[in-house]
Design a protein around this motif. Structure first.
Motif, PDB file in Angstrom:
ATOM      1  N   TYR A  45      -4.506  -1.030  -4.821  1.00 34.24           N
ATOM      2  CA  TYR A  45      -3.236  -1.766  -4.789  1.00 34.24           C
ATOM      3  C   TYR A  45      -3.568  -3.231  -4.578  1.00 34.24           C
ATOM      4  O   TYR A  45      -4.751  -3.613  -4.466  1.00 34.24           O
ATOM      5  CB  TYR A  45      -2.324  -1.228  -3.677  1.00 34.24           C
ATOM      6  N   ALA A  87      -5.870   2.129  -0.444  1.00 33.98           N
ATOM      7  CA  ALA A  87      -4.955   2.890   0.399  1.00 33.98           C
ATOM      8  C   ALA A  87      -5.295   4.374   0.282  1.00 33.98           C
ATOM      9  O   ALA A  87      -5.744   4.836  -0.770  1.00 33.98           O
ATOM     10  CB  ALA A  87      -3.515   2.643  -0.033  1.00 33.98           C
ATOM     11  N   ALA A 132       0.834  -1.202   0.000  1.00 29.25           N
ATOM     12  CA  ALA A 132       0.000   0.000   0.000  1.00 29.25           C
ATOM     13  C   ALA A 132       0.870   1.254   0.000  1.00 29.25           C
ATOM     14  O   ALA A 132       0.581   2.226  -0.702  1.00 29.25           O
ATOM     15  CB  ALA A 132      -0.925  -0.009   1.208  1.00 29.25           C
ATOM     16  N   HIS A 161      -4.324  -5.406  -2.466  1.00 34.40           N
ATOM     17  CA  HIS A 161      -4.719  -5.605  -1.076  1.00 34.40           C
ATOM     18  C   HIS A 161      -4.874  -7.082  -0.720  1.00 34.40           C
ATOM     19  O   HIS A 161      -4.763  -7.459   0.448  1.00 34.40           O
ATOM     20  CB  HIS A 161      -6.018  -4.860  -0.773  1.00 34.40           C
TER      21      HIS A 161
END
Length: 244
Positions: free
Chosen positions: A217, A198, A16, A219
């Motif tokens: 991103y 993020a 992130a 995750h």
């Protein structure tokens, strides 16, 4: 034009962090600020420290830095225990250099929670009924002793900016690394963004206008890491932006 990226509450989430830094650079940011809660959590504290320490960003300590440096392991929560077990003395030495607040520029002030406490929220109030946005006049009272045009805070993981009647701004960029959590202080409550993205903010270095930014991103990689460390609560938050 000078553009400043404001990051907070990274919590060891290196993917992130990297995504936010890449996005900020694409937006023309040439300065970065870190508002604390940097390493604690079941993800990548050592790798996050290795990424950040050479950059020498203006950085303040959050409550998790203070807890890592002052609490015994019997006093620590799970996130601090994980970081405490893996970070090295060089990382601890770096954390010891971080001030709790910082008058970074004559017009920009940095704190983690409020001016007085790294555990209290600046822009949200918690009661037994739940969490509400703090009204602007109450926010103004919380920063009354500061004269900077922009006060930046973190801690709540909830992105928000408030324009005060005197023209000043108080802003929280949200959390880079953890989009939701629950906590029992001062009453049980949840903080949730409802998204796995993020979060960070971009500040115009001249006008001090604040833009709150959400960045997608990977995750899922962070959620799987949390699961592997026995933190299903983190895995849920990282996947959904929800705490329950």
């Amino acid at each position: 034009m000078n553009r400043i990226a404001v990051l907070s509450d990274i919590h060891g989430n290196l993917p992130a962090l990297e995504a936010c830094v890449d996005d900020a650079r694409q937006r023309g940011c040439d300065q970065f600020i870190n508002l604390g809660d940097i390493l604690s959590g079941p993800l990548w504290p050592v790798e996050t420290a290795a990424f950040l320490r050479p950059l020498d960003w203006p950085t303040i300590a959050g409550n998790h830095e203070r807890q890592l440096l002052t609490q015994t392991r019997d006093q620590m929560g799970a996130s601090d225990l994980y970081a405490d077990a893996v970070i090295g003395e060089g990382d601890r030495a770096w954390l010891r250099t971080l001030p709790p607040t910082l008058a970074w520029r004559p017009d920009i002030y940095l704190c983690h929670g409020t001016l007085e406490s790294d555990l209290d929220y600046m822009l949200h109030d918690v009661s037994e009924a739940g969490v509400i946005d703090t009204p602007p006049d109450a926010v103004a009272a919380r920063v009354a002793e500061r004269r900077e045009r922009l006060v930046l805070c973190g801690h709540s993981h909830a992105p928000r900016q408030v324009k005060l009647s005197d023209g000043r701004t108080v802003a929280n960029p949200g959390s880079v690394g953890l989009p939701a959590y629950d906590w029992d202080r001062p009453h049980y409550h949840v903080m949730e963004t409802g998204s796995p993205d993020a979060r960070y903010a971009v500040v115009d270095g001249d006008t001090l206008a604040v833009e709150l930014v959400a960045v997608a991103y990977d995750h899922e990689s962070a959620a799987r890491k949390a699961e592997g460390e026995g933190r299903g609560d983190w895995a849920l938050a990282l996947r959904t932006g929800r705490a329950r």
